[in-house]
Design an enzyme around this catalytic site. Structure first.
Site, PDB file in Angstrom:
ATOM      1  N   ASN A  68      -2.842  13.206  -4.047  1.00 29.52           N
ATOM      2  CA  ASN A  68      -4.043  13.788  -4.668  1.00 29.52           C
ATOM      3  C   ASN A  68      -4.306  15.186  -4.122  1.00 29.52           C
ATOM      4  O   ASN A  68      -4.558  16.118  -4.876  1.00 29.52           O
ATOM      5  CB  ASN A  68      -5.270  12.925  -4.367  1.00 29.52           C
ATOM      6  CG  ASN A  68      -5.324  11.674  -5.222  1.00 29.52           C
ATOM      7  OD1 ASN A  68      -4.693  11.618  -6.271  1.00 29.52           O
ATOM      8  ND2 ASN A  68      -6.064  10.684  -4.773  1.00 29.52           N
ATOM      9  N   ASP A 109      -2.546   9.675 -10.075  1.00 33.05           N
ATOM     10  CA  ASP A 109      -2.559   8.605 -11.086  1.00 33.05           C
ATOM     11  C   ASP A 109      -1.144   8.296 -11.566  1.00 33.05           C
ATOM     12  O   ASP A 109      -0.805   7.135 -11.810  1.00 33.05           O
ATOM     13  CB  ASP A 109      -3.410   9.028 -12.296  1.00 33.05           C
ATOM     14  CG  ASP A 109      -4.897   8.867 -12.014  1.00 33.05           C
ATOM     15  OD1 ASP A 109      -5.248   8.380 -10.921  1.00 33.05           O
ATOM     16  OD2 ASP A 109      -5.701   9.239 -12.896  1.00 33.05           O
ATOM     17  N   ASP A 140       0.853  -1.194   0.000  1.00 30.47           N
ATOM     18  CA  ASP A 140       0.000   0.000   0.000  1.00 30.47           C
ATOM     19  C   ASP A 140       0.896   1.254   0.000  1.00 30.47           C
ATOM     20  O   ASP A 140       1.792   1.375   0.843  1.00 30.47           O
ATOM     21  CB  ASP A 140      -0.886  -0.034   1.259  1.00 30.47           C
ATOM     22  CG  ASP A 140      -1.941   1.054   1.243  1.00 30.47           C
ATOM     23  OD1 ASP A 140      -3.108   0.746   0.942  1.00 30.47           O
ATOM     24  OD2 ASP A 140      -1.583   2.218   1.527  1.00 30.47           O
ATOM     25  N   GLU A 182      -4.944   2.345  -4.114  1.00 29.08           N
ATOM     26  CA  GLU A 182      -3.484   2.514  -4.095  1.00 29.08           C
ATOM     27  C   GLU A 182      -2.802   1.274  -3.530  1.00 29.08           C
ATOM     28  O   GLU A 182      -1.711   1.328  -2.994  1.00 29.08           O
ATOM     29  CB  GLU A 182      -3.125   3.790  -3.309  1.00 29.08           C
ATOM     30  CG  GLU A 182      -3.121   3.702  -1.796  1.00 29.08           C
ATOM     31  CD  GLU A 182      -4.496   3.445  -1.155  1.00 29.08           C
ATOM     32  OE1 GLU A 182      -5.446   3.118  -1.868  1.00 29.08           O
ATOM     33  OE2 GLU A 182      -4.578   3.539   0.074  1.00 29.08           O
TER      34      GLU A 182
HETATM   35  N1  GTP Z   1      -5.459   9.526  -8.151  1.00 24.07           N
HETATM   36  C1  GTP Z   1      -6.075   8.416  -7.738  1.00 24.07           C
HETATM   37  N2  GTP Z   1      -6.470   8.317  -6.432  1.00 24.07           N
HETATM   38  C2  GTP Z   1      -7.062   7.176  -6.027  1.00 24.07           C
HETATM   39  C3  GTP Z   1      -7.301   6.108  -6.911  1.00 24.07           C
HETATM   40  N3  GTP Z   1      -7.893   5.097  -6.210  1.00 24.07           N
HETATM   41  C4  GTP Z   1      -8.024   5.532  -4.934  1.00 24.07           C
HETATM   42  N4  GTP Z   1      -7.510   6.778  -4.801  1.00 24.07           N
HETATM   43  C5  GTP Z   1      -7.431   7.609  -3.604  1.00 24.07           C
HETATM   44  O1  GTP Z   1      -6.482   7.047  -2.729  1.00 24.07           O
HETATM   45  C6  GTP Z   1      -6.714   7.555  -1.427  1.00 24.07           C
HETATM   46  C7  GTP Z   1      -6.375   6.474  -0.421  1.00 24.07           C
HETATM   47  O2  GTP Z   1      -6.156   7.082   0.748  1.00 24.07           O
HETATM   48  P1  GTP Z   1      -5.973   6.328   2.142  1.00 24.07           P
HETATM   49  O3  GTP Z   1      -6.323   4.873   1.988  1.00 24.07           O
HETATM   50  O4  GTP Z   1      -6.739   7.124   3.166  1.00 24.07           O
HETATM   51  O5  GTP Z   1      -4.442   6.380   2.368  1.00 24.07           O
HETATM   52  P2  GTP Z   1      -3.624   7.437   3.245  1.00 24.07           P
HETATM   53  O6  GTP Z   1      -4.338   7.636   4.548  1.00 24.07           O
HETATM   54  O7  GTP Z   1      -3.345   8.649   2.454  1.00 24.07           O
HETATM   55  O8  GTP Z   1      -2.284   6.698   3.444  1.00 24.07           O
HETATM   56  P3  GTP Z   1      -1.935   5.496   4.422  1.00 24.07           P
HETATM   57  O9  GTP Z   1      -2.569   5.740   5.768  1.00 24.07           O
HETATM   58  O10 GTP Z   1      -0.456   5.503   4.449  1.00 24.07           O
HETATM   59  O11 GTP Z   1      -2.517   4.258   3.748  1.00 24.07           O
HETATM   60  C8  GTP Z   1      -8.154   8.023  -1.370  1.00 24.07           C
HETATM   61  O12 GTP Z   1      -8.174   9.407  -1.219  1.00 24.07           O
HETATM   62  C9  GTP Z   1      -8.706   7.644  -2.757  1.00 24.07           C
HETATM   63  O13 GTP Z   1      -9.577   8.631  -3.256  1.00 24.07           O
HETATM   64  C10 GTP Z   1      -6.908   6.263  -8.289  1.00 24.07           C
HETATM   65  O14 GTP Z   1      -7.085   5.377  -9.140  1.00 24.07           O
HETATM   66  N5  GTP Z   1      -6.303   7.416  -8.636  1.00 24.07           N
END
Ligand code: GTP
Length: 325
Positions: A208, A217, A200, A243
Protein backbone atom coordinates in the site's frame (compact mmCIF):
# COMPACT_ATOMS: atom_id res chain seq x y z
CA UNK A 1 -30.83 -35.00 4.73
CA UNK A 2 -31.56 -35.73 8.36
CA UNK A 3 -29.48 -38.95 8.23
CA UNK A 4 -26.43 -36.95 7.09
CA UNK A 5 -27.17 -34.03 9.46
CA UNK A 6 -27.59 -31.67 6.51
CA UNK A 7 -29.35 -28.44 7.51
CA UNK A 8 -32.54 -27.85 5.53
CA UNK A 9 -31.61 -24.60 3.79
CA UNK A 10 -33.01 -23.64 0.34
CA UNK A 11 -29.65 -24.47 -1.29
CA UNK A 12 -29.31 -27.85 0.44
CA UNK A 13 -32.91 -28.66 -0.38
CA UNK A 14 -32.37 -27.88 -4.10
CA UNK A 15 -29.18 -29.99 -4.09
CA UNK A 16 -30.85 -32.87 -2.34
CA UNK A 17 -33.84 -32.76 -4.69
CA UNK A 18 -31.52 -32.89 -7.73
CA UNK A 19 -29.60 -35.72 -6.04
CA UNK A 20 -32.69 -37.82 -5.32
CA UNK A 21 -34.14 -37.26 -8.79
CA UNK A 22 -30.77 -38.40 -10.20
CA UNK A 23 -30.92 -35.71 -12.91
CA UNK A 24 -27.21 -35.02 -12.87
CA UNK A 25 -24.95 -38.04 -12.21
CA UNK A 26 -21.84 -35.81 -11.86
CA UNK A 27 -23.53 -33.86 -9.07
CA UNK A 28 -24.50 -37.12 -7.34
CA UNK A 29 -20.91 -38.33 -7.57
CA UNK A 30 -19.61 -35.08 -6.06
CA UNK A 31 -22.16 -35.14 -3.25
CA UNK A 32 -21.14 -38.74 -2.46
CA UNK A 33 -17.46 -37.71 -2.38
CA UNK A 34 -18.18 -34.77 -0.09
CA UNK A 35 -20.38 -36.75 2.29
CA UNK A 36 -17.79 -39.50 2.47
CA UNK A 37 -14.97 -37.00 3.20
CA UNK A 38 -16.80 -34.83 5.73
CA UNK A 39 -19.71 -37.01 6.90
CA UNK A 40 -21.94 -34.04 5.94
CA UNK A 41 -22.08 -31.23 3.39
CA UNK A 42 -20.18 -28.15 4.63
CA UNK A 43 -21.85 -24.82 3.85
CA UNK A 44 -19.29 -23.57 1.35
CA UNK A 45 -19.20 -26.88 -0.53
CA UNK A 46 -23.00 -26.73 -0.83
CA UNK A 47 -22.70 -23.19 -2.19
CA UNK A 48 -20.09 -24.31 -4.77
CA UNK A 49 -22.18 -27.32 -5.84
CA UNK A 50 -25.28 -25.16 -6.18
CA UNK A 51 -23.48 -22.69 -8.43
CA UNK A 52 -21.83 -25.36 -10.55
CA UNK A 53 -24.74 -27.78 -10.95
CA UNK A 54 -28.07 -26.17 -10.13
CA UNK A 55 -27.95 -22.47 -10.87
CA UNK A 56 -24.91 -20.59 -12.16
CA UNK A 57 -26.38 -17.52 -10.52
CA UNK A 58 -26.52 -18.20 -6.80
CA UNK A 59 -29.30 -17.06 -4.51
CA UNK A 60 -27.76 -13.63 -4.15
CA UNK A 61 -27.36 -13.01 -7.88
CA UNK A 62 -30.96 -14.08 -8.47
CA UNK A 63 -32.10 -11.64 -5.80
CA UNK A 64 -29.94 -8.88 -7.32
CA UNK A 65 -31.47 -9.49 -10.76
CA UNK A 66 -34.92 -9.28 -9.19
CA UNK A 67 -33.99 -6.00 -7.48
CA UNK A 68 -32.57 -4.60 -10.72
CA UNK A 69 -35.83 -5.43 -12.58
CA UNK A 70 -37.88 -3.83 -9.85
CA UNK A 71 -35.67 -0.72 -9.92
CA UNK A 72 -35.90 -0.43 -13.71
CA UNK A 73 -39.69 -0.70 -13.57
CA UNK A 74 -39.81 2.02 -10.93
CA UNK A 75 -37.55 4.38 -12.89
CA UNK A 76 -39.53 3.90 -16.10
CA UNK A 77 -42.81 4.53 -14.20
CA UNK A 78 -41.44 7.78 -12.76
CA UNK A 79 -40.12 8.81 -16.17
CA UNK A 80 -43.50 8.20 -17.77
CA UNK A 81 -45.40 10.17 -15.10
CA UNK A 82 -42.83 12.96 -15.12
CA UNK A 83 -43.25 13.35 -18.89
CA UNK A 84 -47.04 13.34 -18.52
CA UNK A 85 -46.77 15.96 -15.75
CA UNK A 86 -44.41 18.13 -17.81
CA UNK A 87 -46.74 17.89 -20.84
CA UNK A 88 -49.65 18.84 -18.52
CA UNK A 89 -47.63 21.77 -17.13
CA UNK A 90 -46.83 23.00 -20.64
CA UNK A 91 -50.46 22.87 -21.76
CA UNK A 92 -51.54 24.56 -18.52
CA UNK A 93 -49.03 27.33 -19.17
CA UNK A 94 -50.43 27.76 -22.71
CA UNK A 95 -53.93 27.89 -21.24
CA UNK A 96 -52.85 30.59 -18.76
CA UNK A 97 -51.48 32.70 -21.64
CA UNK A 98 -54.71 32.18 -23.58
CA UNK A 99 -56.89 33.18 -20.62
CA UNK A 100 -54.68 36.18 -19.97
CA UNK A 101 -55.07 37.27 -23.58
CA UNK A 102 -58.86 36.72 -23.41
CA UNK A 103 -59.22 38.79 -20.24
CA UNK A 104 -56.99 41.63 -21.55
CA UNK A 105 -58.92 41.59 -24.86
CA UNK A 106 -62.17 41.89 -22.95
CA UNK A 107 -60.99 44.77 -20.78
CA UNK A 108 -59.22 46.78 -23.55
CA UNK A 109 -62.18 46.40 -25.89
CA UNK A 110 -64.43 47.74 -23.17
CA UNK A 111 -65.87 46.02 -20.16
CA UNK A 112 -66.33 42.70 -22.03
CA UNK A 113 -69.35 40.54 -21.46
CA UNK A 114 -69.82 38.81 -18.13
CA UNK A 115 -70.45 35.57 -20.03
CA UNK A 116 -67.08 35.90 -21.78
CA UNK A 117 -65.34 36.37 -18.45
CA UNK A 118 -67.26 33.44 -16.96
CA UNK A 119 -66.21 31.36 -20.00
CA UNK A 120 -62.56 32.24 -19.46
CA UNK A 121 -62.78 31.49 -15.73
CA UNK A 122 -64.41 28.10 -16.42
CA UNK A 123 -61.63 27.24 -18.86
CA UNK A 124 -59.11 28.25 -16.21
CA UNK A 125 -60.87 26.17 -13.55
CA UNK A 126 -60.91 23.06 -15.77
CA UNK A 127 -57.25 23.52 -16.60
CA UNK A 128 -56.18 23.98 -13.00
CA UNK A 129 -58.22 20.95 -11.84
CA UNK A 130 -56.54 18.80 -14.50
CA UNK A 131 -53.16 20.21 -13.45
CA UNK A 132 -53.88 19.45 -9.80
CA UNK A 133 -54.84 15.85 -10.64
CA UNK A 134 -51.74 15.52 -12.73
CA UNK A 135 -49.38 16.71 -9.99
CA UNK A 136 -51.14 14.71 -7.31
CA UNK A 137 -50.70 11.53 -9.42
CA UNK A 138 -47.02 12.39 -9.71
CA UNK A 139 -46.73 13.05 -5.98
CA UNK A 140 -48.31 9.65 -5.29
CA UNK A 141 -45.88 8.02 -7.72
CA UNK A 142 -42.93 9.69 -5.98
CA UNK A 143 -44.08 8.67 -2.55
CA UNK A 144 -44.57 5.05 -3.78
CA UNK A 145 -41.07 5.24 -5.26
CA UNK A 146 -39.67 6.41 -1.91
CA UNK A 147 -41.28 3.41 -0.22
CA UNK A 148 -39.87 1.09 -2.88
CA UNK A 149 -36.37 2.58 -2.56
CA UNK A 150 -36.47 2.08 1.21
CA UNK A 151 -37.59 -1.53 0.70
CA UNK A 152 -34.83 -2.20 -1.86
CA UNK A 153 -32.21 -0.69 0.47
CA UNK A 154 -33.22 -2.93 3.33
CA UNK A 155 -33.31 -5.99 1.01
CA UNK A 156 -29.81 -5.08 -0.18
CA UNK A 157 -28.61 -4.77 3.42
CA UNK A 158 -29.99 -8.24 4.22
CA UNK A 159 -28.26 -9.64 1.13
CA UNK A 160 -25.00 -8.06 2.19
CA UNK A 161 -25.30 -9.53 5.66
CA UNK A 162 -26.08 -12.99 4.24
CA UNK A 163 -23.31 -12.95 1.64
CA UNK A 164 -20.67 -15.64 2.03
CA UNK A 165 -18.24 -14.47 -0.65
CA UNK A 166 -15.49 -11.89 -0.37
CA UNK A 167 -15.84 -9.69 -3.45
CA UNK A 168 -12.20 -8.60 -3.68
CA UNK A 169 -10.51 -11.99 -3.44
CA UNK A 170 -13.26 -14.32 -4.70
CA UNK A 171 -12.84 -16.71 -1.74
CA UNK A 172 -15.39 -17.24 1.03
CA UNK A 173 -15.58 -14.51 3.69
CA UNK A 174 -15.19 -14.38 7.46
CA UNK A 175 -18.89 -15.00 8.01
CA UNK A 176 -18.68 -18.24 6.00
CA UNK A 177 -15.55 -19.20 7.95
CA UNK A 178 -17.18 -18.67 11.34
CA UNK A 179 -20.29 -20.60 10.35
CA UNK A 180 -18.37 -23.44 8.73
CA UNK A 181 -15.88 -23.85 11.57
CA UNK A 182 -18.86 -24.06 13.95
CA UNK A 183 -20.44 -26.64 11.63
CA UNK A 184 -17.25 -28.75 11.71
CA UNK A 185 -16.96 -28.49 15.48
CA UNK A 186 -20.61 -29.40 15.90
CA UNK A 187 -19.72 -32.77 14.46
CA UNK A 188 -17.37 -32.76 17.43
CA UNK A 189 -15.30 -35.90 17.59
CA UNK A 190 -17.41 -38.02 15.22
CA UNK A 191 -16.10 -36.39 12.03
CA UNK A 192 -12.63 -36.40 10.47
CA UNK A 193 -9.91 -34.34 12.20
CA UNK A 194 -9.62 -30.78 10.97
CA UNK A 195 -6.48 -28.68 10.57
CA UNK A 196 -6.69 -24.91 10.63
CA UNK A 197 -4.20 -22.65 8.86
CA UNK A 198 -3.97 -18.86 9.11
CA UNK A 199 -2.02 -17.22 6.31
CA UNK A 200 -0.84 -13.62 6.49
CA UNK A 201 0.81 -11.78 3.57
CA UNK A 202 4.27 -10.56 4.60
CA UNK A 203 4.93 -6.82 4.89
CA UNK A 204 1.60 -6.15 3.26
CA UNK A 205 1.52 -2.55 4.46
CA UNK A 206 4.50 -1.87 2.20
CA UNK A 207 2.46 -2.72 -0.94
CA UNK A 208 0.00 0.00 0.00
CA UNK A 209 2.71 2.45 1.05
CA UNK A 210 4.99 1.93 -1.97
CA UNK A 211 2.51 1.36 -4.79
CA UNK A 212 -0.85 2.58 -3.50
CA UNK A 213 -3.98 0.97 -2.10
CA UNK A 214 -5.18 -0.32 -5.49
CA UNK A 215 -1.99 -2.32 -5.93
CA UNK A 216 -2.49 -3.63 -2.38
CA UNK A 217 -5.94 -4.78 -3.48
CA UNK A 218 -4.42 -6.47 -6.54
CA UNK A 219 -2.02 -8.40 -4.30
CA UNK A 220 -4.95 -9.61 -2.19
CA UNK A 221 -6.83 -10.65 -5.29
CA UNK A 222 -3.76 -12.50 -6.71
CA UNK A 223 -3.23 -14.40 -3.46
CA UNK A 224 -6.97 -15.15 -3.26
CA UNK A 225 -6.89 -16.67 -6.77
CA UNK A 226 -3.79 -18.69 -5.97
CA UNK A 227 -5.42 -20.11 -2.83
CA UNK A 228 -8.76 -20.71 -4.58
CA UNK A 229 -6.96 -23.00 -7.01
CA UNK A 230 -6.23 -25.27 -4.02
CA UNK A 231 -9.93 -25.54 -3.11
CA UNK A 232 -11.22 -29.11 -3.43
CA UNK A 233 -12.96 -31.73 -1.32
CA UNK A 234 -11.21 -31.50 2.04
CA UNK A 235 -9.84 -27.97 1.53
CA UNK A 236 -11.74 -24.69 2.04
CA UNK A 237 -10.35 -21.17 1.73
CA UNK A 238 -11.66 -17.97 3.32
CA UNK A 239 -10.57 -14.35 3.71
CA UNK A 240 -10.21 -14.04 7.46
CA UNK A 241 -9.82 -10.25 7.41
CA UNK A 242 -7.50 -7.59 5.95
CA UNK A 243 -4.46 -9.36 4.50
CA UNK A 244 -5.14 -12.61 6.33
CA UNK A 245 -6.65 -15.81 4.92
CA UNK A 246 -7.86 -18.94 6.71
CA UNK A 247 -7.83 -22.48 5.37
CA UNK A 248 -9.54 -25.53 6.79
CA UNK A 249 -8.11 -28.91 5.82
CA UNK A 250 -10.40 -31.78 6.65
CA UNK A 251 -9.03 -35.30 7.17
CA UNK A 252 -5.47 -36.52 6.71
CA UNK A 253 -2.56 -36.26 9.12
CA UNK A 254 -0.98 -33.14 10.62
CA UNK A 255 2.07 -33.84 8.47
CA UNK A 256 -0.03 -33.91 5.28
CA UNK A 257 -1.70 -30.63 6.30
CA UNK A 258 1.73 -29.10 6.91
CA UNK A 259 2.87 -30.29 3.47
CA UNK A 260 -0.18 -28.74 1.81
CA UNK A 261 0.43 -25.43 3.62
CA UNK A 262 4.05 -25.55 2.49
CA UNK A 263 2.95 -26.12 -1.15
CA UNK A 264 0.65 -23.10 -0.91
CA UNK A 265 3.39 -20.95 0.63
CA UNK A 266 5.73 -21.85 -2.26
CA UNK A 267 3.04 -21.12 -4.85
CA UNK A 268 2.61 -17.63 -3.35
CA UNK A 269 6.37 -17.12 -3.31
CA UNK A 270 6.32 -17.68 -7.06
CA UNK A 271 3.78 -14.91 -7.64
CA UNK A 272 5.32 -11.80 -9.14
CA UNK A 273 3.66 -8.42 -8.98
CA UNK A 274 3.96 -6.59 -12.29
CA UNK A 275 3.07 -3.08 -13.42
CA UNK A 276 -0.15 -3.60 -15.38
CA UNK A 277 0.81 -0.94 -17.98
CA UNK A 278 4.51 -1.60 -18.58
CA UNK A 279 4.69 -5.26 -17.50
CA UNK A 280 7.71 -4.27 -15.39
CA UNK A 281 8.34 -6.57 -12.42
CA UNK A 282 7.56 -4.66 -9.23
CA UNK A 283 8.22 -7.10 -6.41
CA UNK A 284 7.65 -10.60 -5.06
CA UNK A 285 4.97 -11.68 -2.66
CA UNK A 286 5.37 -14.00 0.30
CA UNK A 287 3.23 -15.19 3.17
CA UNK A 288 3.65 -16.70 6.63
CA UNK A 289 1.42 -19.55 7.77
CA UNK A 290 0.51 -20.86 11.21
CA UNK A 291 -1.17 -24.25 11.34
CA UNK A 292 -2.76 -26.33 14.09
CA UNK A 293 -4.63 -29.64 14.18
CA UNK A 294 -7.73 -29.66 16.31
CA UNK A 295 -7.38 -31.59 19.55
CA UNK A 296 -10.39 -33.71 20.65
CA UNK A 297 -12.91 -31.47 22.41
CA UNK A 298 -11.07 -28.25 21.56
CA UNK A 299 -13.24 -25.15 21.07
CA UNK A 300 -13.06 -22.90 17.98
CA UNK A 301 -11.63 -20.12 20.13
CA UNK A 302 -8.79 -22.28 21.51
CA UNK A 303 -7.99 -23.72 18.09
CA UNK A 304 -7.88 -20.22 16.59
CA UNK A 305 -5.68 -18.92 19.34
CA UNK A 306 -3.18 -21.80 18.96
CA UNK A 307 -3.10 -21.26 15.19
CA UNK A 308 -2.64 -17.53 15.65
CA UNK A 309 0.31 -18.15 17.98
CA UNK A 310 1.88 -20.40 15.34
CA UNK A 311 1.43 -17.64 12.76
CA UNK A 312 3.04 -15.14 15.11
CA UNK A 313 5.98 -17.54 15.55
CA UNK A 314 6.31 -17.82 11.73
CA UNK A 315 6.48 -14.02 11.48
CA UNK A 316 8.99 -13.80 14.32
CA UNK A 317 11.20 -16.48 12.82
CA UNK A 318 11.70 -14.34 9.69
CA UNK A 319 8.41 -14.72 7.71
CA UNK A 320 7.78 -16.69 4.48
CA UNK A 321 7.50 -19.99 6.37
CA UNK A 322 5.03 -22.46 7.87
CA UNK A 323 5.02 -23.06 11.61
CA UNK A 324 2.97 -25.87 13.12
CA UNK A 325 1.49 -25.48 16.62
N1 GTP B 1 -5.14 -2.42 -0.07
C1 GTP B 1 -5.72 -2.95 1.01
N2 GTP B 1 -5.09 -2.84 2.22
C2 GTP B 1 -5.67 -3.41 3.30
C3 GTP B 1 -6.90 -4.09 3.21
N3 GTP B 1 -7.22 -4.57 4.45
C4 GTP B 1 -6.22 -4.19 5.28
N4 GTP B 1 -5.27 -3.51 4.60
C5 GTP B 1 -4.02 -2.94 5.10
O1 GTP B 1 -3.14 -3.99 5.42
C6 GTP B 1 -2.15 -3.50 6.30
C7 GTP B 1 -1.76 -4.60 7.26
O2 GTP B 1 -0.56 -4.29 7.75
P1 GTP B 1 0.16 -5.06 8.95
O3 GTP B 1 -0.81 -6.01 9.61
O4 GTP B 1 0.79 -4.00 9.82
O5 GTP B 1 1.20 -5.95 8.23
P2 GTP B 1 2.75 -5.63 7.99
O6 GTP B 1 3.33 -5.09 9.27
O7 GTP B 1 2.92 -4.80 6.79
O8 GTP B 1 3.31 -7.03 7.67
P3 GTP B 1 3.62 -8.24 8.65
O9 GTP B 1 4.30 -7.72 9.89
O10 GTP B 1 4.48 -9.12 7.83
O11 GTP B 1 2.26 -8.85 8.97
C8 GTP B 1 -2.71 -2.26 6.97
O12 GTP B 1 -1.98 -1.15 6.55
C9 GTP B 1 -4.14 -2.18 6.42
O13 GTP B 1 -4.52 -0.85 6.17
C10 GTP B 1 -7.55 -4.15 1.92
O14 GTP B 1 -8.64 -4.72 1.75
N5 GTP B 1 -6.92 -3.58 0.88
Amino acid sequence: MVKHQIPVTPINYALWYTYVSNEDPTLNQRIDEIVSAYGMIPLTKAEDLFREHVSSTGDIETALHRMKDSFEQMVSGIDHDLNATLAGTRSFSTLLDECNRDLRGNTTAGAGSVDDIFGTLDKLLQGSTAMQQNTSRFEQRLSAANEEIRRLRSELETLRQNAMNDELTGVFNRRAFDMELAQFLEQSDRGPVIHLALLDIDHFKQFNDRFGHLVGDRVLSLVGKQLSAATRVGVSVYRYGGEEFALIFCGGTAQQAHQLAETLRISIEHLVLKDSRTGERLTNISASIGIASRQPGETAEDLLSRTDRALYAAKNAGRNRVVQA
